[in-house]
Scaffold this motif. Structure first.
Motif, PDB file in Angstrom:
ATOM      1  N   PHE A 132       0.770  -1.025   0.150  1.00  0.00           N
ATOM      2  CA  PHE A 132      -0.201   0.050   0.324  1.00  0.00           C
ATOM      3  C   PHE A 132       0.400   1.341   0.244  1.00  0.00           C
ATOM      4  CE2 PHE A 132      -2.238   3.359   2.302  1.00  0.00           C
ATOM      5  CZ  PHE A 132      -3.685   3.476   1.196  1.00  0.00           C
ATOM      6  N   SER A 146       2.178   1.574  -3.156  1.00  0.00           N
ATOM      7  CA  SER A 146       1.027   2.316  -4.106  1.00  0.00           C
ATOM      8  C   SER A 146       0.489   3.133  -3.712  1.00  0.00           C
ATOM      9  CB  SER A 146      -0.223   1.153  -3.602  1.00  0.00           C
ATOM     10  OG  SER A 146      -0.926   1.844  -5.134  1.00  0.00           O
ATOM     11  N   THR A 193      -7.437   6.454   4.249  1.00  0.00           N
ATOM     12  CA  THR A 193      -7.563   5.139   4.332  1.00  0.00           C
ATOM     13  C   THR A 193      -7.618   5.771   2.642  1.00  0.00           C
ATOM     14  OG1 THR A 193      -9.884   5.566   3.300  1.00  0.00           O
ATOM     15  CG2 THR A 193      -9.426   4.117   5.626  1.00  0.00           C
ATOM     16  N   LYS A 194      -6.965   6.472   2.142  1.00  0.00           N
ATOM     17  CA  LYS A 194      -6.966   6.259   0.483  1.00  0.00           C
ATOM     18  C   LYS A 194      -6.034   7.640   0.166  1.00  0.00           C
ATOM     19  CE  LYS A 194     -10.466   5.065  -2.416  1.00  0.00           C
ATOM     20  NZ  LYS A 194     -11.037   4.772  -3.303  1.00  0.00           N
ATOM     21  N   SER A 210      -5.658   9.653  -3.790  1.00  0.00           N
ATOM     22  CA  SER A 210      -6.126   9.316  -4.784  1.00  0.00           C
ATOM     23  C   SER A 210      -6.046  10.809  -5.712  1.00  0.00           C
ATOM     24  CB  SER A 210      -7.312   9.887  -5.235  1.00  0.00           C
ATOM     25  OG  SER A 210      -8.179  10.697  -4.324  1.00  0.00           O
ATOM     26  N   ASN A 248      -6.101   6.182 -14.252  1.00  0.00           N
ATOM     27  CA  ASN A 248      -5.324   5.246 -14.979  1.00  0.00           C
ATOM     28  C   ASN A 248      -4.156   4.763 -16.309  1.00  0.00           C
ATOM     29  OD1 ASN A 248      -2.990   2.899 -14.760  1.00  0.00           O
ATOM     30  ND2 ASN A 248      -2.990   2.687 -11.712  1.00  0.00           N
ATOM     31  N   THR A 296      -4.799   0.402 -16.112  1.00  0.00           N
ATOM     32  CA  THR A 296      -6.185  -0.057 -15.633  1.00  0.00           C
ATOM     33  C   THR A 296      -7.335   0.779 -16.408  1.00  0.00           C
ATOM     34  OG1 THR A 296      -6.280   1.213 -13.504  1.00  0.00           O
ATOM     35  CG2 THR A 296      -5.003  -0.580 -13.549  1.00  0.00           C
ATOM     36  N   ALA A 325      -9.051   2.659 -14.402  1.00  0.00           N
ATOM     37  CA  ALA A 325      -9.689   2.956 -13.148  1.00  0.00           C
ATOM     38  C   ALA A 325      -9.238   4.407 -12.658  1.00  0.00           C
ATOM     39  CB  ALA A 325     -10.107   2.374 -12.518  1.00  0.00           C
ATOM     40  N   ASP A 352      -6.232   5.800  -7.744  1.00  0.00           N
ATOM     41  CA  ASP A 352      -5.921   6.217  -6.814  1.00  0.00           C
ATOM     42  C   ASP A 352      -5.618   4.906  -5.952  1.00  0.00           C
ATOM     43  OD1 ASP A 352      -7.895   3.417  -6.734  1.00  0.00           O
ATOM     44  OD2 ASP A 352      -9.672   5.552  -6.152  1.00  0.00           O
ATOM     45  N   THR A 353      -5.210   4.803  -4.680  1.00  0.00           N
ATOM     46  CA  THR A 353      -4.417   3.640  -4.161  1.00  0.00           C
ATOM     47  C   THR A 353      -5.680   2.126  -3.392  1.00  0.00           C
ATOM     48  OG1 THR A 353      -4.445   4.572  -1.651  1.00  0.00           O
ATOM     49  CG2 THR A 353      -2.774   4.739  -3.010  1.00  0.00           C
ATOM     50  N   GLY A 354      -7.023   2.955  -4.079  1.00  0.00           N
ATOM     51  CA  GLY A 354      -7.719   1.331  -3.055  1.00  0.00           C
ATOM     52  C   GLY A 354      -7.794   2.161  -1.980  1.00  0.00           C
ATOM     53  N   ASP A 355      -9.072   0.914  -1.303  1.00  0.00           N
ATOM     54  CA  ASP A 355      -8.895   1.397   0.495  1.00  0.00           C
ATOM     55  C   ASP A 355      -7.297   0.673   1.369  1.00  0.00           C
ATOM     56  OD1 ASP A 355     -10.709   2.525   0.493  1.00  0.00           O
ATOM     57  OD2 ASP A 355     -11.787   0.787   0.191  1.00  0.00           O
TER      58      ASP A 355
END
Length: 155
Positions: A46, A49, A75-76, A78, A91, A94, A96, A99-102
């Motif tokens: 994480f 990322s 938690t993220k 972006s 991105n 991907t 999408a 962001d890092t995701g949670d």
């Protein structure tokens, strides 16, 4: 005439077997806990990322010659083209939102919001630090530092 018979033995001696079993046991004692507790690996992933998102935001600001915003919640991380990251950067791999995701369980981020100008400098023009703290055992506190004037992103 006496013929000496050569004796060929096939297999291992008891001493060799005991040594191999002892070494295997020591390796198992060290390796098994590393693979059963994956929290620190997820935390490091994480962190990597999050650092990548911040670096990509800076490079995008330079390439597009426009301001790019970085939003850090608990938690993220972006990046977007408007304040508050309402319009996310896509991105390229991907397709999408960038962001890092949670964050994994037990990992939290220090809250921050800043942007990179068209030259890649952070706004506000000060050294910024994003801190990732963790309640995972043996997982260190990690920091992402954005240097003043240059926008250089490093651990």
């Amino acid at each position: 005439m006496l013929l000496h018979r050569r004796s060929t033995t096939i297999g291992f001696t008891v001493v060799e077997l005991v040594v191999v079993i002892t070494i295997a046991g020591i390796i198992a004692l060290v390796a098994i806990p590393r693979f059963t507790g994956t929290g620190s690996f997820q935390s490091r992933g994480f962190y990597d990322s999050a650092k990548s998102v911040v670096r990509f935001a800076q490079k995008t600001a330079i390439a597009w010659r426009k301001e790019v915003f970085v939003c850090v919640t608990a938690t993220k991380v972006s990046a977007g083209t408007l304040a508050g990251c309402a319009t996310p950067i896509i991105n390229p791999v991907t397709g999408a939102a960038l962001d890092t995701g949670d964050a994994p369980s037990g990992v939290t981020l220090s809250l921050a919001a800043f942007s990179f100008d068209s030259a890649g400098r952070p706004n506000p023009n000060a050294a910024l630090t994003i801190t990732l703290t963790s309640t995972i055992p043996d997982d260190p506190v990690r920091q992402i530092v954005v240097e003043r004037e240059t926008g250089y992103v490093h651990p």
